[in-house]
Write an enzyme that holds these catalytic residues in place. Structure first.
Site, PDB file in Angstrom:
ATOM      1  CG  HIS A  51      -2.049   0.959   1.186  1.00 50.85           C
ATOM      2  ND1 HIS A  51      -1.904   2.290   1.487  1.00 50.85           N
ATOM      3  CD2 HIS A  51      -3.358   0.787   0.893  1.00 50.85           C
ATOM      4  CE1 HIS A  51      -3.073   2.903   1.389  1.00 50.85           C
ATOM      5  NE2 HIS A  51      -3.976   2.024   1.023  1.00 50.85           N
ATOM      6  CB  ILE A  57      -0.045   6.190   1.319  1.00 53.03           C
ATOM      7  CG1 ILE A  57       0.658   7.184   0.382  1.00 53.03           C
ATOM      8  CG2 ILE A  57      -1.179   6.853   2.072  1.00 53.03           C
ATOM      9  CD1 ILE A  57      -0.239   7.758  -0.687  1.00 53.03           C
ATOM     10  N   GLY A  60      -5.611   4.399   5.596  1.00 55.61           N
ATOM     11  CA  GLY A  60      -6.405   5.202   6.526  1.00 55.61           C
ATOM     12  C   GLY A  60      -7.145   4.337   7.531  1.00 55.61           C
ATOM     13  CB  VAL A  61      -8.967   1.081   7.301  1.00 58.75           C
ATOM     14  CG1 VAL A  61     -10.093   1.529   6.375  1.00 58.75           C
ATOM     15  CG2 VAL A  61      -7.935   0.281   6.541  1.00 58.75           C
ATOM     16  CD  GLU A  65      -7.534  -2.001  14.742  1.00 59.49           C
ATOM     17  OE1 GLU A  65      -8.697  -2.007  14.280  1.00 59.49           O
ATOM     18  OE2 GLU A  65      -7.216  -2.575  15.807  1.00 59.49           O
TER      19      GLU A  65
HETATM   20  C1  BDE Z   1      -4.563   9.993   1.331  1.00 58.74           C
HETATM   21  C2  BDE Z   1      -5.343  10.256   2.427  1.00 58.74           C
HETATM   22  C3  BDE Z   1      -5.714  11.550   2.707  1.00 58.74           C
HETATM   23  N1  BDE Z   1      -5.317  12.541   1.912  1.00 58.74           N
HETATM   24  C4  BDE Z   1      -4.545  12.294   0.842  1.00 58.74           C
HETATM   25  C5  BDE Z   1      -4.156  11.011   0.531  1.00 58.74           C
HETATM   26  C6  BDE Z   1      -3.290  10.783  -0.657  1.00 58.74           C
HETATM   27  O1  BDE Z   1      -2.610  11.675  -1.107  1.00 58.74           O
HETATM   28  N2  BDE Z   1      -3.290   9.586  -1.222  1.00 58.74           N
HETATM   29  N3  BDE Z   1      -2.507   9.337  -2.295  1.00 58.74           N
HETATM   30  C7  BDE Z   1      -2.473   8.149  -2.795  1.00 58.74           C
HETATM   31  C8  BDE Z   1      -1.636   7.853  -3.936  1.00 58.74           C
HETATM   32  C9  BDE Z   1      -1.563   6.552  -4.352  1.00 58.74           C
HETATM   33  C10 BDE Z   1      -0.777   6.207  -5.434  1.00 58.74           C
HETATM   34 BR1  BDE Z   1      -0.704   4.390  -5.933  1.00 58.74          BR
HETATM   35  C11 BDE Z   1      -0.063   7.144  -6.129  1.00 58.74           C
HETATM   36  O2  BDE Z   1       0.718   6.786  -7.213  1.00 58.74           O
HETATM   37  C12 BDE Z   1      -0.128   8.477  -5.715  1.00 58.74           C
HETATM   38 BR2  BDE Z   1       0.849   9.804  -6.610  1.00 58.74          BR
HETATM   39  C13 BDE Z   1      -0.918   8.819  -4.616  1.00 58.74           C
HETATM   40  O3  BDE Z   1      -0.973  10.133  -4.208  1.00 58.74           O
END
Ligand code: BDE
Length: 147
Positions: A51, A57, A60-61, A65
């Site tokens: 992930h 990243i 969020g879950v 938790e």
């Molecule tokens: C996640 C939770 C709350 N606010 C923002 C986020 C976030 O920026 N998620 N980003 C995920 C993400 C996943 C992939 Br794979 C990717 O190539 C990229 Br550039 C991302 O920003």
């Protein structure tokens, strides 16, 4: 209770273990009222493997938790009784108003602040916030039942 609570203390209160114990330390505790927990997030976390493989990243879950585990420590210690010992297990029954506000990445230190909104012998409602430094990363309202 002597604070902070370390890993060795927390595993006596929660049944969670690697890779699912998600709170490293309890730094503040007011029984029946509020608790603060910490998780240091490293690039070695098992969940970062998937992930996401090229973009770590924290799910969020799992932030929620970890917040719930901090609440579990608060609730479980709050119902501790000199004669009876710890209360029964805590089960989370519902979560409301869950918001993910910013991504949590390797190197972040998560600080969970959980406050009791409603307490009782059976049902606990808590408000949780997860911060990285002063930034709100996630928040939720948690309802747990004891027993
Ligand atoms: C996640 C939770 C709350 N606010 C923002 C986020 C976030 O920026 N998620 N980003 C995920 C993400 C996943 C992939 Br794979 C990717 O190539 C990229 Br550039 C991302 O920003």
């Amino acid at each position: 209770m002597k604070l902070p609570l370390f890993y060795e203390d927390i595993i006596k209160i929660l049944p969670h273990r690697y890779p699912f114990l998600l709170v490293d330390r309890i730094t503040e505790l007011e029984l029946g009222k509020k608790a603060t927990g910490i998780k240091n997030v490293t690039v070695n976390e098992a969940f970062f493997q998937g992930h996401f493989p090229e973009k770590p990243i924290m799910p969020g879950v799992l932030i929620v938790e970890a917040m719930a585990q901090t609440g579990g420590v608060l609730a479980r210690l709050s119902v501790f009784d000199e004669k009876e010992g710890f209360g029964d297990s805590i089960y989370f029954m519902s979560m409301d108003k869950v918001k993910f506000r910013r991504p949590v990445v390797p190197g972040d230190q998560l600080i969970f602040r959980v406050e009791a909104l409603r307490t009782g012998s059976k049902v606990w409602k808590m408000a949780g916030k997860a911060f990285v430094l002063n930034d709100l990363a996630a928040e939720a309202e948690l309802v747990a039942t004891i027993g």
